[in-house]
Structure formats: structure tokens, C-alpha cells
Write a protein that holds these residues in place. Structure first.
Motif, mmCIF file in Angstrom:
data_model
loop_
_atom_site.group_PDB
_atom_site.id
_atom_site.type_symbol
_atom_site.label_atom_id
_atom_site.label_comp_id
_atom_site.label_asym_id
_atom_site.label_seq_id
_atom_site.Cartn_x
_atom_site.Cartn_y
_atom_site.Cartn_z
ATOM 1 N N TYR A 25 0.836 -1.203 0.000
ATOM 2 C CA TYR A 25 0.000 0.000 0.000
ATOM 3 C C TYR A 25 0.868 1.249 0.000
ATOM 4 C CZ TYR A 25 0.898 0.425 5.034
ATOM 5 O OH TYR A 25 1.491 0.564 6.257
ATOM 6 N N LEU A 26 0.328 2.287 -0.600
ATOM 7 C CA LEU A 26 0.953 3.604 -0.631
ATOM 8 C C LEU A 26 -0.108 4.614 -0.224
ATOM 9 C CD1 LEU A 26 3.280 5.532 -1.380
ATOM 10 C CD2 LEU A 26 2.384 5.535 -3.710
ATOM 11 N N VAL A 27 0.187 5.381 0.799
ATOM 12 C CA VAL A 27 -0.727 6.409 1.283
ATOM 13 C C VAL A 27 -0.031 7.753 1.160
ATOM 14 C CG1 VAL A 27 -1.935 7.324 3.290
ATOM 15 C CG2 VAL A 27 -1.915 4.871 2.880
ATOM 16 N N GLU A 28 -0.712 8.701 0.545
ATOM 17 C CA GLU A 28 -0.231 10.070 0.457
ATOM 18 C C GLU A 28 -1.148 10.918 1.328
ATOM 19 O OE1 GLU A 28 0.698 11.147 -3.754
ATOM 20 O OE2 GLU A 28 -0.030 9.092 -4.056
ATOM 21 N N LEU A 29 -0.546 11.612 2.283
ATOM 22 C CA LEU A 29 -1.313 12.366 3.261
ATOM 23 C C LEU A 29 -0.603 13.686 3.543
ATOM 24 C CD1 LEU A 29 -3.629 12.468 5.369
ATOM 25 C CD2 LEU A 29 -2.089 11.290 6.935
ATOM 26 N N ASP A 30 -1.263 14.772 3.243
ATOM 27 C CA ASP A 30 -0.699 16.113 3.488
ATOM 28 C C ASP A 30 0.709 16.263 2.928
ATOM 29 O OD1 ASP A 30 -3.022 16.901 4.778
ATOM 30 O OD2 ASP A 30 -2.315 16.238 6.740
ATOM 31 N N GLY A 31 0.918 15.760 1.694
ATOM 32 C CA GLY A 31 2.199 15.922 1.026
ATOM 33 C C GLY A 31 3.275 14.931 1.431
ATOM 34 N N LYS A 32 2.954 13.989 2.317
ATOM 35 C CA LYS A 32 3.918 12.975 2.749
ATOM 36 C C LYS A 32 3.453 11.608 2.253
ATOM 37 C CE LYS A 32 5.045 15.549 6.877
ATOM 38 N NZ LYS A 32 4.837 15.656 8.299
ATOM 39 N N GLU A 33 4.416 10.717 2.009
ATOM 40 C CA GLU A 33 4.092 9.366 1.559
ATOM 41 C C GLU A 33 4.417 8.355 2.643
ATOM 42 O OE1 GLU A 33 5.936 8.351 -2.142
ATOM 43 O OE2 GLU A 33 4.689 9.725 -3.279
ATOM 44 N N PHE A 34 3.513 7.401 2.811
ATOM 45 C CA PHE A 34 3.689 6.292 3.739
ATOM 46 C C PHE A 34 3.406 5.019 2.956
ATOM 47 C CE2 PHE A 34 2.124 10.015 5.927
ATOM 48 C CZ PHE A 34 3.011 10.162 6.987
ATOM 49 N N ASN A 35 4.195 3.969 3.222
ATOM 50 C CA ASN A 35 3.959 2.724 2.509
ATOM 51 C C ASN A 35 4.249 1.541 3.408
ATOM 52 O OD1 ASN A 35 6.815 1.827 2.172
ATOM 53 N ND2 ASN A 35 6.953 3.752 1.060
ATOM 54 N N GLY A 36 3.809 0.395 2.961
ATOM 55 C CA GLY A 36 4.028 -0.823 3.719
ATOM 56 C C GLY A 36 3.332 -1.982 3.068
ATOM 57 N N HIS A 37 3.230 -3.060 3.817
ATOM 58 C CA HIS A 37 2.611 -4.279 3.316
ATOM 59 C C HIS A 37 1.482 -4.705 4.241
ATOM 60 C CE1 HIS A 37 6.670 -4.250 1.608
ATOM 61 N NE2 HIS A 37 6.086 -4.784 0.562
ATOM 62 N N VAL A 38 0.484 -5.319 3.647
ATOM 63 C CA VAL A 38 -0.620 -5.870 4.414
ATOM 64 C C VAL A 38 -0.864 -7.288 3.909
ATOM 65 C CG1 VAL A 38 -2.359 -4.846 2.873
ATOM 66 C CG2 VAL A 38 -3.011 -5.539 5.183
ATOM 67 N N SER A 39 -1.051 -8.233 4.833
ATOM 68 C CA SER A 39 -1.318 -9.618 4.466
ATOM 69 C C SER A 39 -2.812 -9.859 4.463
ATOM 70 C CB SER A 39 -0.657 -10.582 5.455
ATOM 71 O OG SER A 39 0.745 -10.464 5.375
ATOM 72 N N LEU A 40 -3.292 -10.439 3.385
ATOM 73 C CA LEU A 40 -4.695 -10.801 3.260
ATOM 74 C C LEU A 40 -4.799 -12.299 3.479
ATOM 75 C CD1 LEU A 40 -7.631 -9.984 2.463
ATOM 76 C CD2 LEU A 40 -7.001 -10.624 0.139
ATOM 77 N N LEU A 41 -5.515 -12.693 4.514
ATOM 78 C CA LEU A 41 -5.676 -14.113 4.853
ATOM 79 C C LEU A 41 -7.116 -14.519 4.599
ATOM 80 C CD1 LEU A 41 -3.809 -14.057 8.281
ATOM 81 C CD2 LEU A 41 -2.865 -14.587 6.035
ATOM 82 N N ARG A 42 -7.296 -15.720 4.125
ATOM 83 C CA ARG A 42 -8.634 -16.275 3.902
ATOM 84 C C ARG A 42 -8.701 -17.645 4.559
ATOM 85 N NH1 ARG A 42 -11.782 -12.866 1.431
ATOM 86 N NH2 ARG A 42 -10.884 -11.550 -0.169
ATOM 87 N N GLU A 43 -9.826 -17.926 5.214
ATOM 88 C CA GLU A 43 -10.019 -19.256 5.801
ATOM 89 C C GLU A 43 -10.292 -20.247 4.694
ATOM 90 O OE1 GLU A 43 -13.073 -19.145 8.727
ATOM 91 O OE2 GLU A 43 -12.018 -17.684 9.957
ATOM 92 N N GLN A 44 -9.784 -21.447 4.871
ATOM 93 C CA GLN A 44 -10.012 -22.482 3.846
ATOM 94 C C GLN A 44 -10.977 -23.508 4.321
ATOM 95 O OE1 GLN A 44 -6.314 -24.038 2.503
ATOM 96 N NE2 GLN A 44 -5.556 -22.048 1.893
#
Length: 78
Positions: A59-78
Motif C-alpha cells: 500500500y501507498l498512502v499520500e497524506l498532506d504531502g507525505k508518503e507512507f507505505n508498507g505491506h498488508v497480508s490478506l488471509l482467507r479461511e479455507q
């Protein structure tokens, strides 16, 4: 996301209605799967009208002229 009301959406905590906000989520191949300029709109783990596959998303978030980024894990039950 399984509809139980816990961790069903990806959102950036602590951000309320903000006029200078942009969030983009990409899959591991760099394909955009979600985009919003509304700070109160969240990614619900779907791509179009289908469930996104389990995995790590960037993900990339731009907020008030600043950038923040990172990762998010999407899990699904099987």
C-alpha cells in the motif's frame, strides 16, 4: 475478511475526514487493486466484485504531502 466485523477491511488508523488523502493498494505483481481519495473509504479485500486472493499486498498512502507505505497480508479461511 470473513464478515465477522473483525479485520474485514484495510484502513489507516487515526485518519478521519481529510482533504489531502490518497490510498492505493497493489498486488505482488504491481497491479492496482484498490484506490481511493476518500479517507473514510476502506479496502474490503476485493478486486472489482471478486474476492482478492490471499497474499501480501503493498500500500501507498499520500497524506498532506507525505508518503507512507508498507505491506498488508490478506488471509482467507479455507
Amino acid at each position: 475478511p470473513n464478515g465477522d466485523g473483525k479485520n474485514d477491511v484495510f484502513r489507516i488508523s487515526g485518519i478521519t475526514d481529510c482533504s489531502d488523502f490518497h490510498c492505493t493498494v497493489y498486488n505482488r505483481w504491481g497491479r492496482k487493486v484498490f484506490e481511493s481519495s476518500e479517507s473514510l473509504q476502506y479496502w474490503d479485500g476485493t478486486v472489482g466484485s471478486s474476492d482478492a486472493v490471499a497474499g501480501v499486498y503493498y500500500y501507498l498512502v499520500e497524506l498532506d504531502g507525505k508518503e507512507f507505505n508498507g505491506h498488508v497480508s490478506l488471509l482467507r479461511e479455507q
